[in-house]
Design an enzyme around this catalytic site. Structure first.
Site, PDB file in Angstrom:
ATOM      1  N   LYS A 204       0.860  -1.187   0.000  1.00  0.00           N
ATOM      2  CA  LYS A 204       0.000   0.000   0.000  1.00  0.00           C
ATOM      3  C   LYS A 204       0.897   1.238   0.000  1.00  0.00           C
ATOM      4  CE  LYS A 204      -1.810   2.707   2.928  1.00  0.00           C
ATOM      5  NZ  LYS A 204      -1.803   3.935   2.085  1.00  0.00           N
ATOM      6  N   GLU A 277      10.335   1.876  10.386  1.00  0.00           N
ATOM      7  CA  GLU A 277      11.280   2.994  10.318  1.00  0.00           C
ATOM      8  C   GLU A 277      10.456   4.263  10.462  1.00  0.00           C
ATOM      9  OE1 GLU A 277      13.196   5.825   7.616  1.00  0.00           O
ATOM     10  OE2 GLU A 277      14.279   4.020   6.989  1.00  0.00           O
ATOM     11  N   CYS A 311      13.764  10.964   6.053  1.00  0.00           N
ATOM     12  CA  CYS A 311      13.797  10.508   7.454  1.00  0.00           C
ATOM     13  C   CYS A 311      15.170  10.666   8.084  1.00  0.00           C
ATOM     14  CB  CYS A 311      13.360   9.041   7.532  1.00  0.00           C
ATOM     15  SG  CYS A 311      11.633   8.783   7.064  1.00  0.00           S
ATOM     16  N   GLU A 409       9.890  16.918  14.926  1.00  0.00           N
ATOM     17  CA  GLU A 409      10.371  16.780  13.554  1.00  0.00           C
ATOM     18  C   GLU A 409       9.637  17.739  12.630  1.00  0.00           C
ATOM     19  OE1 GLU A 409      11.392  13.083  10.533  1.00  0.00           O
ATOM     20  OE2 GLU A 409       9.563  12.969  11.731  1.00  0.00           O
TER      21      GLU A 409
END
Length: 540
Positions: A204, A277, A311, A409
Site C-alpha cells: 500500500k 522505520e 527521514c 520533527e
C-alpha cells in the site's frame, strides 16, 4: 536563489503550455494511456478514484482507483496462491530475477526519474538516488542470496552423533506500507528481500505517489517475477491499513512514529512481527578539527536534500565553539547559492515540498521559532513565485526548548544551529529527546569520530558524510533506535526479518534416555560426567 528554466522532459511526460516571460514554472502532464496502463495493476473495485496532483505546478496527473477492504482480502488471496509456488522456486531463479530487475531499472531510469519528479516535486538529482538505491538493493540481494538463506549447520549436543541444521522458511505474505517522500525506493527496497526469501507482497503506497509505486510493480513483472506475487492496493491508511495488518504474516512500515505505534499494536495483538522505520530529529556534529568546507557541503545535503523531506536528514547541527563562526559563514553561503526550481531539470538543487499540508507545517515551525526569538540566518519564507509549495532552505540560530522545531520533527528544509564547547556535552545534546534514527560527525580524526559514534543513540552514524554512506552500504543494517523504530532494513537483518527460523536435528545411534540396561540414576551420572568432559575439552 534562482529558478531553473524548464526543459521538455522525455519518457511518458508531455509538457503543457506556459509563458516563461511571466511565469518561471512549467506545466507538466502525463499521457492518459500511460497512467491507465499503470493503474490497471491495482486491486480496486470500489468505483471511486482519488486525484493525484503534481507538486511542481499543482496540475492533475491521474485519477487513481481506490481499493476497499474486500479488495485487500482479494489481494491477499491472490498473493497467498502465488506464494505457494514461488516458495518452491529455486533460490538461484529468484536471485536471477533480482539481477534482471537491476538491469531493467538502469535501462529505464530516465522514465522512473521523470515520474518521481512529477509526483514528489523533488530535484532531479535527488530523484536519481531512487533508481540507484533500488538497483543497488537488487544487485546486493541477488548476489548474496545463498549467504543469507542457505541452511546452516550448527553444533549438536553430542559431537558426531547429533546433526543440527537451521532453515530459513518464508513467513508467507508480507504487508508493506510505504511513504511518499521516496516513492520508488520505499515502494521496492523493503519488498525485494521479502521476495527473495520466498514471500509474496501486498503493498500500500502513499496516496500522493501511487504512480511511482505502480511503475515499480510493472518492472517486477517485466523482470520475471510471477504476476500475482506483488499486489498493490490504494486508499487512505485509516481505511485499508488495518485490513493489511489484519491479514499479513509480517508488516513493514515506513512513516510517522504515531502511525508506527498503531501498527505495532495491531501486530502484537496477532502475534506477528513488524519492522518500523519512523521519525527522527537527526543531529550533525562538527568537531573542532573538521574540514569546514567538507562539513559545510555535507550540511547542505544533510539538511536540504529532497527539501528536507527525508527521514535521515539533519535538523540539528552542533558546532564546536572554536570553528562555529567559520562554519556558519561557509554553510550560509552554500545555502544561499542553491538553485531552486519546480522543473524536471538536472540543474536544480532543491524542489518544492510535497503538499500544502507540508508547507503549512514548515511555515508554522519557522514562524513559531521567530516569534519566540530565533534568528533566521537565511531563508525563512515561502516562495509561491517558484511553485505552489516552495519554502526556502532555512537556517535558524538561537532555537530554544520552548520552540516547536526544537524537539519536534519538521520534515522540511529547516535546520537549527547550536554551539558547543565540550564534546561530551554535544553528544548528550545530540541524544536529547526520544528519536534515534541517523547522525553525522565531521572530524579529520576518524578513530576519534568512530569512538564518539558509539555513544550516540542512533541506528546509523555517518563520519564525514550526511547519510548516503550508511544508506547506500547494503551489507550494513539500517534502522532506528528508541522512537525512531524497530527492526532493520538491508544486510542480513533486512532479509532474515521475513523468515521463520526452523531448527532440524537428526540423532544417530544413541537416544536421550537410559539405554543398555542403565537405570535413571546411572544415566544421570553418565550425562553429568559428559558435561564435565565437554567443558574440559572447550566445547560450547
Amino acid at each position: 536563489m534562482s529558478a531553473q528554466n524548464p526543459a521538455s522532459p522525455g519518457g511518458p511526460v508531455v509538457e503543457g503550455p506556459h509563458d516563461p516571460e511571466h511565469d518561471p514554472r512549467a506545466s507538466y502532464a502525463l499521457e492518459p494511456e500511460y497512467t491507465a496502463a499503470l493503474t490497471r495493476r491495482l486491486v480496486a473495485t470500489s468505483g471511486t478514484t482519488a486525484e493525484v496532483r503534481s507538486p511542481l505546478d499543482d496540475a492533475p496527473l491521474a485519477h487513481v482507483p481506490q481499493s476497499t477492504e474486500g479488495d485487500v482480502a482479494d489481494a491477499f488471496a491472490r498473493a497467498r496462491k502465488a506464494q505457494l509456488a514461488w516458495s518452491r522456486t529455486r533460490l538461484d531463479e529468484r536471485a536471477a530475477a533480482l539481477l534482471r530487475l537491476h538491469d531493467l531499472i538502469l535501462e529505464r531510469q530516465e522514465e522512473i526519474i521523470d515520474l518521481i519528479v512529477l509526483e514528489s516535486g523533488k530535484a532531479r538529482k535527488h530523484a536519481f538516488d531512487e533508481p540507484l538505491h533500488v538497483a543497488l538493493t537488487a544487485r546486493y540481494y541477488g548476489r548474496t542470496a545463498h549467504q543469507h538463506l542457505d541452511s546452516e549447520r550448527k553444533s549438536g549436543v553430542v559431537p558426531g552423533l547429533t546433526r543440527v541444521e537451521v532453515n530459513r522458511v518464508p513467513k508467507g505474505v508480507v504487508g508493506i506500507i510505504s511513504p511518499w517522500n521516496y516513492p520508488f525506493t520505499m515502494a521496492l527496497c523493503d519488498g525485494l528481500p521479502a521476495l527473495l526469501a520466498g514471500n509474496a507482497v501486498v503493498a500500500k503506497p502513499d496516496a500522493q505517489t501511487m504512480l511511482s509505486a505502480l511503475l515499480a510493480a510493472e518492472l517486477l513483472e517485466q523482470a520475471g517475477f510471477p504476476k500475482d506475487l506483488w499486489q498493490v492496493v490504494a486508499g487512505p491508511g485509516p481505511e485499508i491499513g488495518g485490513a493489511i495488518v489484519a491479514r499479513a504474516d509480517y508488516v513493514c512500515f515506513t512513516g510517522s512514529t504515531a502511525t508506527g505505534r498503531l501498527i505495532a499494536k495491531g501486530c502484537a495483538e496477532r502475534l506477528i512481527g513488524c519492522s518500523l522505520e519512523l521519525g527522527g530529529k537527526n543531529p550533525l556534529l562538527v568537531l573542532r578539527d573538521a574540514d569546514l568546507e567538507k562539513a559545510a557541503e555535507g550540511a547542505v545535503r544533510a539538511s536540504f536534500s529532497n527539501s528536507g523531506q527525508l527521514c535521515v536528514s539533519m535538523e540539528r547541527i552542533f558546532v564546536a565553539d572554536q570553528v562555529y563562526d567559520r562554519f556558519v559563514e561557509r554553510f550560509v553561503a552554500r545555502t544561499q547559492a542553491m538553485t531552486l526550481g519546480a522543473t524536471m531539470d538536472w540543474g536544480n538543487d532543491m524542489g518544492p515540498l510535497i503538499s500544502q499540508q507540508q508547507l503549512d507545517t514548515v511555515t508554522a515551525h519557522v514562524e513559531d521559532a521567530v516569534a519566540k526569538g530565533a534568528r533566521v540566518l537565511t531563508g525563512g519564507k515561502a516562495r509561491p513565485d517558484l511553485g505552489p509549495y516552495f519554502f526556502e532552505p532555512t537556517i535558524l540560530e538561537g532555537v530554544t526548548p520552548d520552540m516547536t522545531c526544537f524537539g519536534k520533527e519538521t520534515f522540511g528544509p529547516v535546520v537549527s544551529l547550536y554551539r558547543f564547547q565540550d564534546e561530551a556535552d554535544a553528544v548528550a545534546r545530540a541524544n536529547d529527546g526520544q528519536y534515534g534514527l541517523n547522525a553525522s560527525i565531521y572530524s579529520q580524526d576518524g578513530d576519534r569520530a568512530r569512538a564518539i559514534a558509539r555513544f550516540i543513540k542512533c541506528g546509523t552514524v555517518n563520519i564525514n558524510e550526511a547519510f548516503a554512506a550508511t544508506f547506500a552500504s547494503l551489507d550494513a543494517p539500517m534502522g532506528g533506535m528508541r522512537e525512531s523504530g524497530m527492526g532493520r532494513r538491508q544486510g542480513s537483518e533486512g532479509i532474515l526479518r521475513y523468515t521463520e527460523t526452523q531448527s532440524v536435528a537428526t540423532q544417530r545411534l544413541i537416544r536421550f534416555s537410559p539405554q543398555f540396561g542403565m537405570s535413571d540414576e546411572t544415566y544421570a551420572k553418565v550425562m553429568t560426567a559428559n558435561l564435565r568432559l565437554m567443558k574440559k575439552l572447550g566445547r560450547a
